[in-house]
Design a protein around this motif. Structure first.
Motif, PDB file in Angstrom:
ATOM      1  N   SER A 125      -5.235  -5.718  -0.211  1.00  0.00           N
ATOM      2  CA  SER A 125      -6.434  -6.470   0.166  1.00  0.00           C
ATOM      3  C   SER A 125      -6.657  -6.411   1.674  1.00  0.00           C
ATOM      4  O   SER A 125      -7.799  -6.333   2.140  1.00  0.00           O
ATOM      5  CB  SER A 125      -6.311  -7.922  -0.294  1.00  0.00           C
ATOM      6  N   GLU A 126      -5.576  -6.415   2.446  1.00  0.00           N
ATOM      7  CA  GLU A 126      -5.706  -6.297   3.902  1.00  0.00           C
ATOM      8  C   GLU A 126      -6.157  -4.891   4.290  1.00  0.00           C
ATOM      9  O   GLU A 126      -6.920  -4.717   5.250  1.00  0.00           O
ATOM     10  CB  GLU A 126      -4.381  -6.636   4.583  1.00  0.00           C
ATOM     11  N   LEU A 127      -5.696  -3.871   3.550  1.00  0.00           N
ATOM     12  CA  LEU A 127      -6.110  -2.492   3.839  1.00  0.00           C
ATOM     13  C   LEU A 127      -7.612  -2.327   3.617  1.00  0.00           C
ATOM     14  O   LEU A 127      -8.309  -1.763   4.475  1.00  0.00           O
ATOM     15  CB  LEU A 127      -5.348  -1.520   2.943  1.00  0.00           C
ATOM     16  N   THR A 128      -8.111  -2.811   2.471  1.00  0.00           N
ATOM     17  CA  THR A 128      -9.543  -2.635   2.191  1.00  0.00           C
ATOM     18  C   THR A 128     -10.405  -3.358   3.225  1.00  0.00           C
ATOM     19  O   THR A 128     -11.448  -2.857   3.635  1.00  0.00           O
ATOM     20  CB  THR A 128      -9.876  -3.165   0.784  1.00  0.00           C
ATOM     21  N   GLU A 129      -9.948  -4.526   3.667  1.00  0.00           N
ATOM     22  CA  GLU A 129     -10.692  -5.271   4.686  1.00  0.00           C
ATOM     23  C   GLU A 129     -10.694  -4.519   6.013  1.00  0.00           C
ATOM     24  O   GLU A 129     -11.724  -4.429   6.698  1.00  0.00           O
ATOM     25  CB  GLU A 129     -10.073  -6.661   4.855  1.00  0.00           C
ATOM     26  N   VAL A 135       0.858  -1.191   0.000  1.00  0.00           N
ATOM     27  CA  VAL A 135       0.000   0.000   0.000  1.00  0.00           C
ATOM     28  C   VAL A 135       0.891   1.236   0.000  1.00  0.00           C
ATOM     29  O   VAL A 135       1.170   1.837   1.041  1.00  0.00           O
ATOM     30  CB  VAL A 135      -0.952   0.004   1.199  1.00  0.00           C
ATOM     31  N   VAL A 136       1.366   1.605  -1.179  1.00  0.00           N
ATOM     32  CA  VAL A 136       2.192   2.802  -1.346  1.00  0.00           C
ATOM     33  C   VAL A 136       1.357   3.835  -2.093  1.00  0.00           C
ATOM     34  O   VAL A 136       0.812   3.552  -3.166  1.00  0.00           O
ATOM     35  CB  VAL A 136       3.485   2.494  -2.110  1.00  0.00           C
ATOM     36  N   VAL A 137       1.255   5.017  -1.517  1.00  0.00           N
ATOM     37  CA  VAL A 137       0.377   6.061  -2.041  1.00  0.00           C
ATOM     38  C   VAL A 137       0.987   6.691  -3.289  1.00  0.00           C
ATOM     39  O   VAL A 137       2.177   7.016  -3.321  1.00  0.00           O
ATOM     40  CB  VAL A 137       0.128   7.144  -0.970  1.00  0.00           C
ATOM     41  N   ASP A 138       0.136   6.888  -4.306  1.00  0.00           N
ATOM     42  CA  ASP A 138       0.562   7.596  -5.506  1.00  0.00           C
ATOM     43  C   ASP A 138      -0.020   9.005  -5.474  1.00  0.00           C
ATOM     44  O   ASP A 138       0.561   9.910  -4.889  1.00  0.00           O
ATOM     45  CB  ASP A 138       0.127   6.832  -6.753  1.00  0.00           C
TER      46      ASP A 138
END
Length: 454
Positions: free
Chosen positions: A270-274, A236-239
């Motif tokens: 996928s872990e972030l969205t969960e 999860v690296v922000v653009d």
């Protein structure tokens, strides 16, 4: 409905292309052997055709014996309405047309049955040969145009994300693949996922320190079905940050690496969205890594569990190796990819005889679902090449009504120097077509049942 239509369009385009090439293989070799081809159709046309064209006849050309020569003008070209394949109707041959009246007439010099066995054999293997050559050419084109791009496994520091079937077998999200049956797994190889899934033992690096051996079940491929086994874990690296979003208000900037929501680890997207779904519309803390240092920020996700940023592509996070090929270098690579695909497909067929393998059989819906929801030329050509290999192999199986069935009887004729009785050929054709129709109904019925249940 738009994704469905895009998938359907890609599938029909690929199928039409492959059918034309397959039937052209039969057609051009039949013409080379001086055999008359009465019809050349894309898709089947029971009762009526969408379109058809018959060239105007001209004065017949004669061979050295004074017999009329077959030409391209003898053929009716058309498009049928039933997209289950296609066909060429070759004069003097017992095929799916079951033209018994023609077979009762004396054999003409330009008929299939009048030609020597070796020529008839060439005609029958023409379709599968052209399909396999097409696959090689597509793979060569992909190699030349896009090159080979891959992320070395050891560079994917967040490891891999596995399908449920792989997790049941003992893999864990975050594992990094090391070896399969003692051989180092190399992501530069096109079939590295297949060789991993078909190994007896796979070793992985777990928690960045432990080497774990996993025994692979013998029916693992069947359990996977059409799933890909594993993908690279997406960090999860922000653009880019969206304006007036929870991310912008919390001070998150481009390049931040989100590693946790509250106490929940988010090493993958996928872990972030969960995790965000649990805190949708609620204040919480997010842990990020910025410049190699941890930092916590207070944030309130939207009611739908969003933070409002675009994700950096995985190829912009991990070092990607690109291998480029020149025009002539791409052809040996195309042969290698085509051969590897064929061998792996044949090996995977043994899974059909397991319980999970039988239930995973699918028809046109399953094949159409292979294509992405958005048009992607690279993926389209990769799938088309794979289907071309599958079409070649399935058609050469020694089943009456398939090319391989005709080849089987021709080999019998060459060995024993006599043709199989015409009645045997007719009954074999009927039996083969009945079997194929039954398989077609079963496979597409299974697709329908899965669609309803889902």
């Amino acid at each position: 409905m738009e994704p469905f239509f895009i998938k359907a369009l890609q599938f029909v385009a690929a199928l039409a292309f492959l059918v034309i090439i397959h039937e052209f293989g039969h057609y051009i070799i039949a013409r080379w052997c001086g055999i008359k081809v009465e019809k050349f159709y894309l898709f089947f046309n029971p009762w009526f055709s969408i379109a058809k064209w018959k060239p105007k006849k001209r004065a017949p050309k004669l061979d050295k014996n004074g017999n009329e020569r077959a030409t391209w003008r003898d053929t009716e070209y058309g498009i049928g309405w039933l997209p289950l394949g296609g066909y060429v109707k070759i004069a003097g041959m017992i095929d799916e047309s079951m033209d018994k009246e023609q077979m009762k007439q004396p054999a003409k010099p330009w008929e299939f049955r009048s030609k020597p066995a070796w020529q008839r054999l060439l005609v029958m293997i023409g379709g599968v040969t052209f399909n396999f050559i097409l696959a090689i050419l597509i793979y060569a084109g992909i190699t030349f145009w896009w090159g080979d791009k891959y992320i070395p496994l050891q560079s994917a520091t967040e490891g891999m994300e596995f399908t449920p079937a792989a997790i049941d077998a003992g893999f864990r999200n975050g594992d990094i693949l090391l070896t399969a049956d003692g051989k180092t797994i190399d992501a530069s190889k096109d079939d590295f996922l297949f060789t991993t899934a078909t190994a007896k033992e796979v070793k992985v690096l777990r928690n960045f320190r432990d080497t774990v051996a996993i025994a692979i079940p013998s029916d693992f491929l069947a359990r996977l079905g059409k799933e890909r086994f594993m993908t690279y874990r997406q960090p999860v690296v922000v653009d880019k940050i969206q304006g007036m979003s929870p991310a912008s208000e919390a001070g998150i900037i481009e390049g931040d690496h989100i590693v946790a929501v509250d106490t929940l680890s988010t090493r993958s997207y996928s872990e972030l969205t969960e995790a965000l779904q649990k805190y949708a519309g609620k204040p919480t803390t997010v842990t990020i890594e910025r410049g190699g240092k941890p930092l916590q920020v207070n944030i309130t996700p939207t009611e739908s569990g969003k933070l409002g940023f675009q994700l950096k592509r995985i190829t912009d996070i991990y070092p990607t190796v690109t291998v480029s090929y020149g025009f002539f270098e791409s052809f040996p690579k195309g042969v290698e990819k085509g051969t590897t695909t064929l061998v792996n497909y044949v090996v995977s067929l043994k899974q059909l005889f397991s319980k999970d393998g039988v239930t995973s059989i699918g028809g046109f819906g399953t094949m159409g679902d292979m294509f992405p929801e958005k048009w992607n030329w690279l993926i389209f050509w990769e799938i088309t090449a794979f289907l071309s290999v599958v079409l070649a192999f399935m058609n050469i199986l020694p089943i009456p009504a398939l090319d391989g069935g005709h080849v089987l009887f021709l080999i019998y004729e060459i060995i024993f120097r006599r043709q199989a009785p015409e009645k045997v050929l007719e009954y074999a054709q009927i039996a083969g077509m009945s079997l194929l129709i039954a398989l077609l109904l079963y496979a597409n019925g299974a697709d329908l049942v899965r669609a309803i249940s889902n």
